[in-house]
Design a protein around this motif. Structure first.
Motif, PDB file in Angstrom:
ATOM      1  N   GLY A  50     -82.020 -79.241  13.746  1.00  0.00           N
ATOM      2  CA  GLY A  50     -81.152 -78.441  12.912  1.00  0.00           C
ATOM      3  C   GLY A  50     -79.757 -79.010  12.897  1.00  0.00           C
ATOM      4  N   VAL A  51     -78.911 -78.418  12.074  1.00  0.00           N
ATOM      5  CA  VAL A  51     -77.559 -78.928  11.911  1.00  0.00           C
ATOM      6  C   VAL A  51     -76.631 -77.738  11.704  1.00  0.00           C
ATOM      7  CG1 VAL A  51     -77.956 -79.276   9.432  1.00  0.00           C
ATOM      8  CG2 VAL A  51     -76.198 -80.616  10.572  1.00  0.00           C
ATOM      9  N   ASP A  52     -75.434 -77.852  12.239  1.00  0.00           N
ATOM     10  CA  ASP A  52     -74.456 -76.775  12.124  1.00  0.00           C
ATOM     11  C   ASP A  52     -73.080 -77.415  12.010  1.00  0.00           C
ATOM     12  OD1 ASP A  52     -74.527 -74.042  11.887  1.00  0.00           O
ATOM     13  OD2 ASP A  52     -75.202 -73.711  13.937  1.00  0.00           O
ATOM     14  N   GLN A  53     -72.278 -76.882  11.132  1.00  0.00           N
ATOM     15  CA  GLN A  53     -70.960 -77.458  10.929  1.00  0.00           C
ATOM     16  C   GLN A  53     -69.866 -76.502  11.403  1.00  0.00           C
ATOM     17  OE1 GLN A  53     -70.771 -78.402   6.698  1.00  0.00           O
ATOM     18  NE2 GLN A  53     -71.827 -76.523   6.146  1.00  0.00           N
ATOM     19  N   VAL A  54     -68.742 -77.094  11.787  1.00  0.00           N
ATOM     20  CA  VAL A  54     -67.556 -76.332  12.167  1.00  0.00           C
ATOM     21  C   VAL A  54     -66.437 -76.753  11.229  1.00  0.00           C
ATOM     22  CG1 VAL A  54     -65.770 -76.190  13.936  1.00  0.00           C
ATOM     23  CG2 VAL A  54     -68.151 -75.844  14.567  1.00  0.00           C
ATOM     24  N   LEU A  55     -65.933 -75.797  10.446  1.00  0.00           N
ATOM     25  CA  LEU A  55     -64.958 -76.102   9.404  1.00  0.00           C
ATOM     26  C   LEU A  55     -63.583 -75.576   9.792  1.00  0.00           C
ATOM     27  CD1 LEU A  55     -67.885 -75.216   8.038  1.00  0.00           C
ATOM     28  CD2 LEU A  55     -66.684 -75.764   5.939  1.00  0.00           C
ATOM     29  N   ASP A  56     -62.605 -76.428   9.631  1.00  0.00           N
ATOM     30  CA  ASP A  56     -61.237 -76.018   9.918  1.00  0.00           C
ATOM     31  C   ASP A  56     -60.817 -74.919   8.941  1.00  0.00           C
ATOM     32  OD1 ASP A  56     -58.736 -75.907  10.999  1.00  0.00           O
ATOM     33  OD2 ASP A  56     -58.005 -77.760  10.073  1.00  0.00           O
ATOM     34  N   GLY A  57     -60.328 -73.834   9.481  1.00  0.00           N
ATOM     35  CA  GLY A  57     -59.915 -72.707   8.641  1.00  0.00           C
ATOM     36  C   GLY A  57     -60.991 -71.645   8.510  1.00  0.00           C
ATOM     37  N   VAL A  58     -62.209 -71.971   8.976  1.00  0.00           N
ATOM     38  CA  VAL A  58     -63.296 -70.984   8.936  1.00  0.00           C
ATOM     39  C   VAL A  58     -63.766 -70.660  10.358  1.00  0.00           C
ATOM     40  CG1 VAL A  58     -65.602 -70.441   8.073  1.00  0.00           C
ATOM     41  CG2 VAL A  58     -64.039 -71.809   6.669  1.00  0.00           C
ATOM     42  N   HIS A  65     -56.331 -74.768  17.942  1.00  0.00           N
ATOM     43  CA  HIS A  65     -57.338 -75.253  18.881  1.00  0.00           C
ATOM     44  C   HIS A  65     -57.246 -76.766  19.060  1.00  0.00           C
ATOM     45  CE1 HIS A  65     -59.373 -71.540  17.053  1.00  0.00           C
ATOM     46  NE2 HIS A  65     -58.988 -71.208  18.264  1.00  0.00           N
ATOM     47  N   SER A  66     -57.402 -77.202  20.295  1.00  0.00           N
ATOM     48  CA  SER A  66     -57.350 -78.632  20.591  1.00  0.00           C
ATOM     49  C   SER A  66     -58.594 -79.314  20.035  1.00  0.00           C
ATOM     50  CB  SER A  66     -57.283 -78.844  22.104  1.00  0.00           C
ATOM     51  OG  SER A  66     -58.544 -78.558  22.681  1.00  0.00           O
ATOM     52  N   PRO A  67     -58.509 -80.616  19.747  1.00  0.00           N
ATOM     53  CA  PRO A  67     -59.700 -81.327  19.268  1.00  0.00           C
ATOM     54  C   PRO A  67     -60.856 -81.244  20.258  1.00  0.00           C
ATOM     55  CG  PRO A  67     -57.900 -82.859  19.783  1.00  0.00           C
ATOM     56  CD  PRO A  67     -57.333 -81.490  19.819  1.00  0.00           C
ATOM     57  N   GLN A  68     -60.539 -81.266  21.538  1.00  0.00           N
ATOM     58  CA  GLN A  68     -61.606 -81.183  22.546  1.00  0.00           C
ATOM     59  C   GLN A  68     -62.318 -79.821  22.467  1.00  0.00           C
ATOM     60  OE1 GLN A  68     -60.275 -83.470  25.631  1.00  0.00           O
ATOM     61  NE2 GLN A  68     -62.066 -83.279  26.960  1.00  0.00           N
ATOM     62  N   ALA A  69     -61.544 -78.750  22.288  1.00  0.00           N
ATOM     63  CA  ALA A  69     -62.142 -77.406  22.164  1.00  0.00           C
ATOM     64  C   ALA A  69     -62.973 -77.307  20.887  1.00  0.00           C
ATOM     65  CB  ALA A  69     -61.041 -76.348  22.181  1.00  0.00           C
ATOM     66  N   ILE A  70     -62.507 -77.940  19.816  1.00  0.00           N
ATOM     67  CA  ILE A  70     -63.258 -77.917  18.547  1.00  0.00           C
ATOM     68  C   ILE A  70     -64.569 -78.687  18.696  1.00  0.00           C
ATOM     69  CG2 ILE A  70     -63.226 -78.717  16.138  1.00  0.00           C
ATOM     70  CD1 ILE A  70     -60.145 -78.140  16.183  1.00  0.00           C
ATOM     71  N   GLY A  71     -64.511 -79.836  19.349  1.00  0.00           N
ATOM     72  CA  GLY A  71     -65.725 -80.612  19.588  1.00  0.00           C
ATOM     73  C   GLY A  71     -66.726 -79.838  20.433  1.00  0.00           C
ATOM     74  N   ARG A  72     -66.226 -79.187  21.473  1.00  0.00           N
ATOM     75  CA  ARG A  72     -67.108 -78.383  22.331  1.00  0.00           C
ATOM     76  C   ARG A  72     -67.805 -77.300  21.527  1.00  0.00           C
ATOM     77  NH1 ARG A  72     -63.102 -78.407  26.493  1.00  0.00           N
ATOM     78  NH2 ARG A  72     -62.278 -76.470  25.621  1.00  0.00           N
ATOM     79  N   GLY A 176     -61.114 -65.189  21.451  1.00  0.00           N
ATOM     80  CA  GLY A 176     -61.152 -66.419  22.238  1.00  0.00           C
ATOM     81  C   GLY A 176     -62.541 -66.889  22.642  1.00  0.00           C
ATOM     82  N   ARG A 177     -63.464 -65.933  22.851  1.00  0.00           N
ATOM     83  CA  ARG A 177     -64.785 -66.325  23.347  1.00  0.00           C
ATOM     84  C   ARG A 177     -65.541 -67.223  22.380  1.00  0.00           C
ATOM     85  NH1 ARG A 177     -65.906 -60.990  23.166  1.00  0.00           N
ATOM     86  NH2 ARG A 177     -68.131 -61.437  22.896  1.00  0.00           N
ATOM     87  N   HIS A 178     -65.221 -67.132  21.082  1.00  0.00           N
ATOM     88  CA  HIS A 178     -65.945 -67.963  20.106  1.00  0.00           C
ATOM     89  C   HIS A 178     -65.684 -69.451  20.345  1.00  0.00           C
ATOM     90  CE1 HIS A 178     -62.703 -69.195  17.123  1.00  0.00           C
ATOM     91  NE2 HIS A 178     -62.061 -68.402  17.952  1.00  0.00           N
ATOM     92  N   MET A 179     -64.649 -69.771  21.111  1.00  0.00           N
ATOM     93  CA  MET A 179     -64.377 -71.177  21.428  1.00  0.00           C
ATOM     94  C   MET A 179     -64.926 -71.582  22.794  1.00  0.00           C
ATOM     95  SD  MET A 179     -62.776 -72.304  18.775  1.00  0.00           S
ATOM     96  CE  MET A 179     -62.289 -73.937  19.357  1.00  0.00           C
ATOM     97  N   THR A 180     -65.268 -70.617  23.624  1.00  0.00           N
ATOM     98  CA  THR A 180     -65.521 -70.942  25.035  1.00  0.00           C
ATOM     99  C   THR A 180     -66.888 -70.479  25.539  1.00  0.00           C
ATOM    100  OG1 THR A 180     -64.505 -68.850  25.682  1.00  0.00           O
ATOM    101  CG2 THR A 180     -63.055 -70.769  25.590  1.00  0.00           C
ATOM    102  N   PHE A 181     -67.726 -69.948  24.633  1.00  0.00           N
ATOM    103  CA  PHE A 181     -69.009 -69.393  25.072  1.00  0.00           C
ATOM    104  C   PHE A 181     -69.916 -70.471  25.676  1.00  0.00           C
ATOM    105  CE2 PHE A 181     -69.591 -70.985  20.824  1.00  0.00           C
ATOM    106  CZ  PHE A 181     -70.851 -71.541  20.831  1.00  0.00           C
ATOM    107  N   SER A 182     -70.855 -70.014  26.487  1.00  0.00           N
ATOM    108  CA  SER A 182     -71.870 -70.914  27.059  1.00  0.00           C
ATOM    109  C   SER A 182     -73.205 -70.651  26.381  1.00  0.00           C
ATOM    110  CB  SER A 182     -72.046 -70.647  28.560  1.00  0.00           C
ATOM    111  OG  SER A 182     -70.860 -70.919  29.238  1.00  0.00           O
TER     112      SER A 182
END
Lengths: 301, 301
Positions: A50-58, A65-72, A176-182
């Motif tokens: 499967g594939v999932d995208q992360v869009l800036d502004g959405v 957010h830092s690039p590292q957090a976005i990549g994670r 905040g959790r949407h960036m840091t969830f496991s």
């Protein structure tokens, strides 16, 4: 000035440096640097993809957010899809569309974030695509999972009478959790082995909408009991916006907990409702039962 | 107004309507509509996988090109990667980031373009991701190829003394061919079976740069003979911009012909040079030999 080829070379060097000792890595016959990656897939195992995208502004905000957090996050969203099917992550392709001028360090940090998220799950990045453009940041991850002894759990086999469970408190994730969830990969595998849920999905669109996906695809309905929906502290904090904590728990997206249906009682999970034979998702407040319409997210085309 | 879920439902209905009789389609256990697609991969075959994106303003221009043409190009770029490895396309994931407000018909036309390009190669679309955002159009295709009896042809095995070939005339592709090319999948399979090229790549970055990729990865060099580089009529037409037709043939990107090295003579292809033991890509004009530096494309980060 750095160009895309410097970045690709850095990725290749990095992948060469990673020890090829894990089970997933041994499947990789050829990684980044050619037209396609080459994997030797164990024929006894199903290939999930499967594939999932992360869009800036959405899904992220690159001004915060830092690039590292976005990549994670981009990687974790995909690992969460593996959890939802109860498969093991096996490999990933990492694709970025970079706003012109962000520079090589930014690109590397995005990649390091993806790698950092994937590493604990033995999920090597084996290829991808990089381009820069006069547009906004977009990170796309393709994930490969393997069944590894567990038949994938779909959305289409819920039965009337099944219990409805979630794996954690919900709502207010955007604080905040949407960036840091496991991603719940290990839990999903354990649940699949011990209880064989009839359906499972990760909560990305919100409980009301994701339960609707399950119900439609299983041709059933469900009733959620308002009094037992686990409400996250973040939902309480967020409720200052005029919506109740319960509304946040029911409709907010991006919790990335698992939502599942199962004919067995499962100790330790939050049982929030029951599957019914009649279509539609309903909410029970004591004696009162009303239709539960999704309210989360903008999905207009 | 239409939303993403209408589009996803349309995709699901469409995939259900496609007859599951082809060899690839029989591998698909579960297509769009769940968290991940599920494929039963033949364990005897290598799995090749890659991803390529088409960005508005870089690879296409949405003010000129129709959504169907953009979809076709996005798929064909990936099928061309299969050609470059001499594998058979087997399945694809289709991902779009849509500018807000383009509407459902535009999204459908993008999908139909991808499907139209994939169909002749027995390559079903089995999943993907859709989102709308306040950004520009971006289409990303993930491709799965299978070795199907032919060991993949990489970029890393060119040997001094090998001939250098291209499969067609080059240059000026931006006049239109970059939107309408046919991926050389069948030709690539035939070449691989009959002549076993030592390396192969599809010409997306331009002859000078793509030959550089092969040389670096094979730790060799090459000399191209200026007098035998096949020049496309489009390169001649485009030469009004001040660069010569030969310069266009050497440096323009997006030809999507194959570039290969081989120890055998291959009738019917354009033999344009020879592999050497010394690193670097050179151009021979009669007696004169000079370093051939890539000039195509902007690749700055």
């Amino acid at each position: 000035m750095a160009d895309e080829f410097d970045f690709l070379q850095w990725i290749k060097d990095r992948q060469r440096a990673v020890p090829r000792t894990s089970e997933s890595a041994r499947m990789v016959q050829l990684g980044s640097g050619d037209d396609l990656a080459v994997l030797r897939w164990p024929g006894s195992e199903l290939l999930l993809a499967g594939v999932d995208q992360v869009l800036d502004g959405v899904h992220v905000d690159s001004t915060i957010h830092s690039p590292q957090a976005i990549g994670r996050k981009a990687m974790n969203r995909n690992l969460s899809d593996c959890a939802a099917m109860a498969c093991l992550p096996a490999a990933a392709l990492a694709t970025v569309a970079l706003p012109r001028g962000v520079g090589l360090d930014y690109a590397k940090d995005l990649y390091l974030g993806m790698e950092e998220a994937a590493e604990p799950f033995d999920c090597p990045i084996v290829g991808g695509d990089t381009a820069s453009w006069p547009g906004k940041l977009l990170v796309t991850v393709t994930i490969f999972g393997r069944s590894a002894g567990i038949e994938p759990i779909t959305r289409r086999a819920a039965k009337a009478g099944d219990f409805v469970y979630v794996t954690g408190p919900l709502g207010g994730s955007l604080l905040g959790r949407h960036m840091t969830f496991s991603p719940r990969v290990t839990l999903a595998r354990d649940l699949a082995e011990q209880y064989r849920p009839s359906t499972m999905i990760d909560l990305s669109d919100g409980l009301s909408r994701d339960l609707g996906h399950i119900c439609r695809q299983s041709q059933v309905g469900a009733v959620i009991d308002a009094q037992v929906v686990p409400i996250h502290d973040d939902a309480v904090r967020m409720a200052k916006d005029g919506r109740t904590p319960l509304e946040h728990a029911l409709h907010d997206g991006e919790d990335y907990e698992l939502l599942l249906t199962c004919s067995h009682e499962i100790p330790g999970l939050h049982r929030v409702g029951v599957v019914t034979g009649d279509p539609g998702v309903y909410l029970r407040h004591g004696e009162n039962v009303e239709l539960l319409e999704p309210q989360a997210w903008e999905h207009k085309l």
